[in-house]
Design a protein around this motif. Sequence first.
Motif, PDB file in Angstrom:
ATOM      1  N   ASP A 168      -5.463  13.305  -2.560  1.00 39.16           N
ATOM      2  CA  ASP A 168      -5.565  13.703  -1.165  1.00 39.16           C
ATOM      3  C   ASP A 168      -6.257  12.606  -0.365  1.00 39.16           C
ATOM      4  N   SER A 169      -6.296  12.761   0.941  1.00 39.25           N
ATOM      5  CA  SER A 169      -6.842  11.720   1.807  1.00 39.25           C
ATOM      6  C   SER A 169      -8.329  11.481   1.581  1.00 39.25           C
ATOM      7  N   ASP A 170      -9.042  12.482   1.034  1.00 40.50           N
ATOM      8  CA  ASP A 170     -10.466  12.304   0.777  1.00 40.50           C
ATOM      9  C   ASP A 170     -10.742  12.028  -0.710  1.00 40.50           C
ATOM     10  N   GLU A 171      -9.721  11.547  -1.419  1.00 36.42           N
ATOM     11  CA  GLU A 171      -9.866  11.198  -2.826  1.00 36.42           C
ATOM     12  C   GLU A 171      -9.326   9.788  -3.082  1.00 36.42           C
ATOM     13  N   ILE A 172      -9.762   9.197  -4.187  1.00 42.50           N
ATOM     14  CA  ILE A 172      -9.289   7.871  -4.580  1.00 42.50           C
ATOM     15  C   ILE A 172      -8.189   8.032  -5.631  1.00 42.50           C
ATOM     16  N   PRO A 173      -6.991   7.505  -5.392  1.00 44.28           N
ATOM     17  CA  PRO A 173      -5.978   7.535  -6.448  1.00 44.28           C
ATOM     18  C   PRO A 173      -6.257   6.441  -7.481  1.00 44.28           C
ATOM     19  N   ILE A 174      -6.140   6.818  -8.750  1.00 44.20           N
ATOM     20  CA  ILE A 174      -6.234   5.844  -9.836  1.00 44.20           C
ATOM     21  C   ILE A 174      -4.876   5.805 -10.530  1.00 44.20           C
ATOM     22  N   PHE A 175      -4.297   4.620 -10.612  1.00 47.46           N
ATOM     23  CA  PHE A 175      -3.001   4.441 -11.264  1.00 47.46           C
ATOM     24  C   PHE A 175      -3.229   3.779 -12.617  1.00 47.46           C
ATOM     25  N   ALA A 176      -2.778   4.433 -13.683  1.00 53.10           N
ATOM     26  CA  ALA A 176      -2.979   3.946 -15.042  1.00 53.10           C
ATOM     27  C   ALA A 176      -1.647   3.504 -15.638  1.00 53.10           C
TER      28      ALA A 176
END
Length: 239
Positions: A168-176
Amino acid sequence: MKIALLGYGRMGKAIEEIAMNRGHEIVLKVSEDIATYELDKLEIDVAIDFSIPSAAYKNITTCFENGIPVVSGTTGWLDDYEKAKKICDKNNSGFIYASNFSLGVNVFFELNKKLADMMKGLEDYTVEIEEIHHMQKLDSPSGTAISLAQQIIEKNSKLKGWQLDHADSDEIPIFAKRIKDVPGTHTVTYDSTIDKIEIIHSAKSRQGFALGAVVAAEYLKDKTGVFTMKDVLSSLFEN
């Protein structure tokens, strides 16, 4: 220094080579439950743990109960981390846990915190993290990527957490990503319509992780309490 290796896979073997080259002795190599060994007869100065998540907590706390300080780089068991710290303190032992023992990565952590502090007020930028590792890595995302995300969240009150792949906009996406023979690459990206800022750490081999773990063990010997790699780095900079 007499070292016990908890976990004797590729990392354990890399640690063994570096430790012996630095004049240390490996007195125990454990691939299973450490409780089956008579630890009090081995005169272990420090245990270095790169085992598997399901074995880590029991092995670490068994060491504490036998007065053996532990350096641990096993990820995926941290729901029990606070319990482990309490057992360490109760037994007057010593403990260093790090999601990544590479000295370069720990410098990277300090850069990440500094950059996050500078970027927190720039609302035109979004932040994301990418991590790439070898196919045999068991946890996803990596402990290092989670540590990077947590550091950024601590600096930016508008960010509430992180999520794998979609956020979401208030979260950090982590791509593994998992790619053959990649020791570990971590990228933190701040992106806007105008420009992009990235900091990257790329490991060239496991030797950096192994060296950092041995240096941490050298620091921890004869100490009691819970420490971090920041303490280890500070001691190196002082010297």
